[in-house]
Design an enzyme around this catalytic site. Sequence first.
Site, short mmCIF file in Angstrom:
data_model
loop_
_atom_site.label_atom_id
_atom_site.label_comp_id
_atom_site.label_asym_id
_atom_site.label_seq_id
_atom_site.Cartn_x
_atom_site.Cartn_y
_atom_site.Cartn_z
N ASN A 42 0.84 -1.20 0.00
CA ASN A 42 0.00 0.00 0.00
C ASN A 42 0.88 1.25 0.00
O ASN A 42 1.96 1.29 0.59
CB ASN A 42 -1.02 0.00 1.15
CG ASN A 42 -0.44 -0.29 2.52
OD1 ASN A 42 0.58 -0.94 2.64
ND2 ASN A 42 -1.13 0.18 3.55
N ILE A 43 0.39 2.27 -0.68
CA ILE A 43 1.12 3.53 -0.86
C ILE A 43 0.18 4.65 -0.49
O ILE A 43 -0.77 4.96 -1.24
CB ILE A 43 1.61 3.67 -2.32
CG1 ILE A 43 2.46 2.45 -2.72
CG2 ILE A 43 2.40 4.97 -2.48
CD1 ILE A 43 2.78 2.37 -4.21
N GLU A 44 0.42 5.23 0.68
CA GLU A 44 -0.51 6.26 1.18
C GLU A 44 -0.13 7.65 0.69
O GLU A 44 0.95 7.86 0.11
CB GLU A 44 -0.55 6.19 2.72
CG GLU A 44 -1.07 4.84 3.18
CD GLU A 44 -1.31 4.76 4.68
OE1 GLU A 44 -0.79 5.58 5.44
OE2 GLU A 44 -2.04 3.82 5.07
N CYS A 53 -4.15 0.73 -2.46
CA CYS A 53 -3.97 -0.50 -1.68
C CYS A 53 -2.91 -1.40 -2.31
O CYS A 53 -2.62 -1.30 -3.51
CB CYS A 53 -5.28 -1.29 -1.63
SG CYS A 53 -6.59 -0.53 -0.67
N GLU A 55 -3.09 -4.54 -3.05
CA GLU A 55 -3.63 -5.41 -4.10
C GLU A 55 -3.70 -4.69 -5.44
O GLU A 55 -3.35 -5.24 -6.48
CB GLU A 55 -5.05 -5.88 -3.73
CG GLU A 55 -5.13 -6.67 -2.43
CD GLU A 55 -5.42 -5.80 -1.22
OE1 GLU A 55 -4.84 -4.69 -1.12
OE2 GLU A 55 -6.22 -6.22 -0.37
N CYS A 86 -10.22 -4.93 0.37
CA CYS A 86 -11.31 -3.96 0.47
C CYS A 86 -12.24 -4.09 -0.75
O CYS A 86 -11.92 -4.78 -1.73
CB CYS A 86 -10.77 -2.54 0.60
SG CYS A 86 -10.25 -1.80 -0.98
N CYS A 89 -10.75 -3.07 -4.17
CA CYS A 89 -9.80 -4.07 -4.69
C CYS A 89 -10.53 -5.32 -5.20
O CYS A 89 -10.14 -5.91 -6.20
CB CYS A 89 -8.77 -4.42 -3.63
SG CYS A 89 -7.62 -3.06 -3.32
N1 THU Z 1 -5.32 -1.37 2.60
C1 THU Z 1 -4.78 -2.19 1.64
O1 THU Z 1 -3.65 -1.99 1.18
N2 THU Z 1 -5.54 -3.23 1.20
C2 THU Z 1 -6.79 -3.52 1.64
O2 THU Z 1 -7.48 -4.36 1.07
C3 THU Z 1 -7.30 -2.84 2.83
C4 THU Z 1 -6.64 -1.53 3.14
C5 THU Z 1 -4.51 -0.26 3.07
C6 THU Z 1 -4.99 1.10 2.64
C7 THU Z 1 -4.42 1.99 3.71
O3 THU Z 1 -3.10 2.34 3.37
C8 THU Z 1 -4.37 1.10 4.95
O4 THU Z 1 -4.50 -0.23 4.48
C9 THU Z 1 -5.50 1.39 5.96
O5 THU Z 1 -6.74 1.38 5.34
#
Ligand code: THU
Length: 129
Positions: A42-44, A53, A55, A86, A89
């Site tokens: 994941n890359i915020e 996310c 995925e 999520c 995804c």
């Molecule tokens: N996140 C994912 O990378 N994949 C998911 O299916 C659920 C959420 C990440 C997004 C965000 O960076 C962190 O988890 C909290 O939501």
Amino acid sequence: MDKKQLCQAAMDMLERAYIPYSGFAVGAALECADGSVFTGCNIENASYGATVCAERTAVFKAVSEGRRNFARIAIAARSDDFCVPCGICRQVLAEFSPDMEVICLNSAGESRSFSLRELLPHGFDGSFL
Ligand code: THU
């Protein structure tokens, strides 16, 4: 790559997660029908909605390299719970491979597997358009 290796590849990606806001690392390893594997984290972003996310990072890497048929994806997080994808995804995975397998891992490395159809029943797809 066998299942154990795919799961390890997802867990290795936890180190690459860019998570200054949530602190919640996610790693993914996507196996394509031809056996190739694309990983993601994941890359915020400070503009939270711009976060991607793990995925989807893996899916976009695969599609941009010419792969559209996916066999399975392993998803890892440092959580007691099995890390499920999520809704967005699920939708993105279903665009390409609605019958693929989704392997959800917990921090102990234990896994629970689902079919994507099970996780996204009655999904919206191109047949509606
Ligand atoms: N996140 C994912 O990378 N994949 C998911 O299916 C659920 C959420 C990440 C997004 C965000 O960076 C962190 O988890 C909290 O939501």
